[in-house]
Design an enzyme around this catalytic site. Structure first.
Site, mmCIF file in Angstrom:
data_model
loop_
_atom_site.group_PDB
_atom_site.id
_atom_site.type_symbol
_atom_site.label_atom_id
_atom_site.label_comp_id
_atom_site.label_asym_id
_atom_site.label_seq_id
_atom_site.Cartn_x
_atom_site.Cartn_y
_atom_site.Cartn_z
ATOM 1 N N HIS A 7 0.833 -1.206 0.000
ATOM 2 C CA HIS A 7 0.000 0.000 0.000
ATOM 3 C C HIS A 7 0.865 1.252 0.000
ATOM 4 O O HIS A 7 2.050 1.201 0.316
ATOM 5 C CB HIS A 7 -0.965 0.052 1.198
ATOM 6 N N HIS A 79 3.979 7.120 3.702
ATOM 7 C CA HIS A 79 4.918 6.002 3.525
ATOM 8 C C HIS A 79 4.437 5.060 2.426
ATOM 9 O O HIS A 79 3.283 5.119 2.013
ATOM 10 C CB HIS A 79 5.137 5.230 4.838
ATOM 11 N N GLU A 130 7.679 1.141 5.021
ATOM 12 C CA GLU A 130 7.164 0.110 5.911
ATOM 13 C C GLU A 130 7.399 -1.241 5.233
ATOM 14 O O GLU A 130 7.151 -1.385 4.034
ATOM 15 C CB GLU A 130 5.651 0.317 6.137
HETATM 16 CO CO CO Z 1 1.208 1.367 6.301
#
Ligand code: CO
Length: 134
Positions: A7, A79, A130
């Site tokens: 994502h 992120h 991440e």
């Molecule tokens: Co995230």
């Protein structure tokens, strides 16, 4: 080592307005808001054919994204999340290569209840990364 883009997370000042943009203007599948008190965020999930967009808004007084929104009042990209098969092996490889892992380096359960780690933006082109164990 890294796999799929899981994502892209975007912090927004108004979740309802951002949801409407993705649903009505961009024509995407948009979830209802989900409060994640353990993470200090409210999230809306936008499902695209090849990845997800997570719209994030601070939840509670100690939200980890409150300062980001204060610095970026119009919102902004927060992120990107890449999938890895083995997050401990990925961490060890990154630390061995000189990259900085945020916090104490112990994977925590992320917004999808899978182990995650965050990597220092200064080591990755100014982008917070991440890693999520797929
Ligand atoms: Co995230």
């Amino acid at each position: 080592m890294i796999g799929r883009l899981n994502h892209v997370a975007i912090v927004v000042p108004d979740l309802a307005a951002a949801s409407a943009v993705y649903r009505d203007l961009l024509g995407a599948a948009v979830s209802a808001p989900v409060d994640l008190p353990a993470h200090g965020v409210t999230t809306v999930f936008v499902t695209l054919p090849n990845t997800k967009i997570e719209l994030l808004h601070p939840l509670g007084a100690d939200s980890p994204i409150a300062s980001f929104l204060a610095r970026n009042p119009a919102g902004g990209m927060h992120h990107v999340c890449y999938e890895v098969d083995d997050i401990t092996a990925a961490r060890d490889r990154l630390v061995g290569g000189g990259a900085r892992v945020l916090g104490d380096g112990t994977p925590r359960l992320g917004a999808h209840d899978k182990p995650v780690l965050f990597l220092h933006p200064k080591d990755f082109g100014g982008t917070l990364i991440e890693l999520e164990q797929a």
